[in-house]
Scaffold this motif. Structure first.
Motif, mmCIF file in Angstrom:
data_model
loop_
_atom_site.group_PDB
_atom_site.id
_atom_site.type_symbol
_atom_site.label_atom_id
_atom_site.label_comp_id
_atom_site.label_asym_id
_atom_site.label_seq_id
_atom_site.Cartn_x
_atom_site.Cartn_y
_atom_site.Cartn_z
ATOM 1 N N VAL A 104 -2.723 10.628 15.277
ATOM 2 C CA VAL A 104 -3.766 11.335 14.544
ATOM 3 C C VAL A 104 -4.460 10.350 13.609
ATOM 4 O O VAL A 104 -3.811 9.516 12.984
ATOM 5 N N THR A 105 -5.781 10.452 13.530
ATOM 6 C CA THR A 105 -6.536 9.619 12.600
ATOM 7 C C THR A 105 -6.367 10.173 11.192
ATOM 8 O O THR A 105 -6.647 11.357 10.946
ATOM 9 N N ASP A 106 -5.915 9.329 10.271
ATOM 10 C CA ASP A 106 -5.541 9.812 8.938
ATOM 11 C C ASP A 106 -6.063 8.857 7.875
ATOM 12 O O ASP A 106 -5.809 7.650 7.926
ATOM 13 N N VAL A 107 -6.802 9.398 6.908
ATOM 14 C CA VAL A 107 -7.339 8.572 5.832
ATOM 15 C C VAL A 107 -6.219 7.951 5.007
ATOM 16 O O VAL A 107 -6.385 6.867 4.422
ATOM 17 N N ASN A 108 -5.065 8.597 4.975
ATOM 18 C CA ASN A 108 -3.929 8.059 4.229
ATOM 19 C C ASN A 108 -3.389 6.786 4.879
ATOM 20 O O ASN A 108 -2.920 5.878 4.189
ATOM 21 N N ASP A 109 -3.447 6.735 6.208
ATOM 22 C CA ASP A 109 -3.032 5.506 6.895
ATOM 23 C C ASP A 109 -3.894 4.337 6.445
ATOM 24 O O ASP A 109 -3.392 3.242 6.162
ATOM 25 N N LEU A 110 -5.204 4.562 6.391
ATOM 26 C CA LEU A 110 -6.129 3.517 5.958
ATOM 27 C C LEU A 110 -5.818 3.070 4.534
ATOM 28 O O LEU A 110 -5.773 1.869 4.246
ATOM 29 N N THR A 111 -5.579 4.030 3.658
ATOM 30 C CA THR A 111 -5.302 3.703 2.256
ATOM 31 C C THR A 111 -4.058 2.841 2.120
ATOM 32 O O THR A 111 -4.081 1.799 1.443
ATOM 33 N N PHE A 112 -2.987 3.243 2.773
ATOM 34 C CA PHE A 112 -1.732 2.507 2.615
ATOM 35 C C PHE A 112 -1.722 1.210 3.429
ATOM 36 O O PHE A 112 -0.996 0.273 3.084
ATOM 37 N N ASN A 113 -2.525 1.129 4.478
ATOM 38 C CA ASN A 113 -2.724 -0.152 5.151
ATOM 39 C C ASN A 113 -3.333 -1.162 4.188
ATOM 40 O O ASN A 113 -2.926 -2.335 4.149
ATOM 41 N N MET A 114 -4.315 -0.718 3.390
ATOM 42 C CA MET A 114 -4.949 -1.608 2.421
ATOM 43 C C MET A 114 -3.971 -2.037 1.328
ATOM 44 O O MET A 114 -3.991 -3.184 0.873
ATOM 45 N N VAL A 115 -3.120 -1.107 0.918
ATOM 46 C CA VAL A 115 -2.087 -1.453 -0.063
ATOM 47 C C VAL A 115 -1.167 -2.528 0.504
ATOM 48 O O VAL A 115 -0.815 -3.493 -0.185
ATOM 49 N N GLY A 116 -0.798 -2.382 1.771
ATOM 50 C CA GLY A 116 0.068 -3.375 2.403
ATOM 51 C C GLY A 116 -0.577 -4.742 2.496
ATOM 52 O O GLY A 116 0.060 -5.767 2.211
ATOM 53 N N ALA A 117 -1.853 -4.772 2.896
ATOM 54 C CA ALA A 117 -2.557 -6.054 2.992
ATOM 55 C C ALA A 117 -2.669 -6.726 1.626
ATOM 56 O O ALA A 117 -2.465 -7.942 1.495
ATOM 57 N N ALA A 118 -2.992 -5.935 0.606
ATOM 58 C CA ALA A 118 -3.081 -6.487 -0.754
ATOM 59 C C ALA A 118 -1.725 -7.004 -1.215
ATOM 60 O O ALA A 118 -1.635 -8.063 -1.866
#
Length: 222
Positions: free
Chosen positions: A159-173
């Protein structure tokens, strides 16, 4: 009382039947060549620029393994013959932050993108931090769009989830910050510079601190 063993057996049998009936695309024949192509392409790039060394080849190997793992875990399973979903487009999309989102999912999405924050600065040492995060954003968005497409067209299970995007960015940072923190120690900085895809990395003064400061401040080193 429900016989859980028989239920589990029925579930596994149903999954096997579904895979046979709807032509599930096997994972390994797709992701192994993909990872190999990334490795070979990266090694060729390093050799062409006169940068091919064992530490940099290790980064190329990590890129190949990472690319294969990302595709295997975010795209599959997909089916060739399974009827496309007729559900509303909103069924496979969640745009509400933190709604029904579990801590385990958040932790997994952070961990999956930590390598991006560490690998990208090694591959392109002159990039400022915002470019690294921009690459991570584009990658995460591409994954989410791909999951939406496969859910509708190829009966994918994501499922496409905006939360995945948010926490992906946290991981990259987080990956970027960890690399920067490690680079503040001169001995570790010299070791990390051996993995950077840059001829000038080993000549930076003092011992890698300059590259870290430039990355976090946004100044280009070239």
């Amino acid at each position: 009382m429900t016989d859980t063993s028989s239920v589990g057996s029925d579930s596994c049998a149903g999954t096997r039947v579904e895979r046979v009936l709807f032509g599930e695309v096997p994972v390994l024949p797709v992701v192994v060549p993909l990872g190999g192509a990334v490795l070979v392409g990266s090694a060729w790039h390093l050799r062409r620029r006169g940068l091919l060394t064992a530490p940099r080849a290790a980064v190329a190997l990590a890129l190949g393994v990472y690319a294969a793992g990302i595709v295997a875990n975010t795209v599959f399973p997909i089916f060739l013959d399974k009827p496309a979903s007729s559900a509303r487009w909103t069924q496979f999309v969640n745009v509400t932050p933190m709604t029904g989102y579990e801590l385990g999912d958040a932790a997994m999405n952070v961990c999956v993108f930590v390598p991006i924050g560490a690998l990208v600065p090694l591959v392109v040492p002159h990039w400022p931090w915002w470019r690294v995060l921009a690459v991570a954003t584009v990658l995460s968005l591409s994954i989410e769009v791909g999951q939406y497409a496969t859910a509708h067209l190829l009966a994918g299970g994501h499922v496409t989830d905006v939360n995945d995007l948010t926490f992906n960015m946290v991981g990259a940072a987080l990956g970027l910050l960890v690399l920067a923190a490690l680079s503040t120690a001169p001995v570790v900085a010299r070791l990390i510079d051996r993995f950077r895809w840059s001829k000038s990395a080993q000549h930076r003064e003092p011992a890698g601190r300059g590259s870290t400061a430039r990355t976090l401040s946004g100044r280009d080193s070239t």
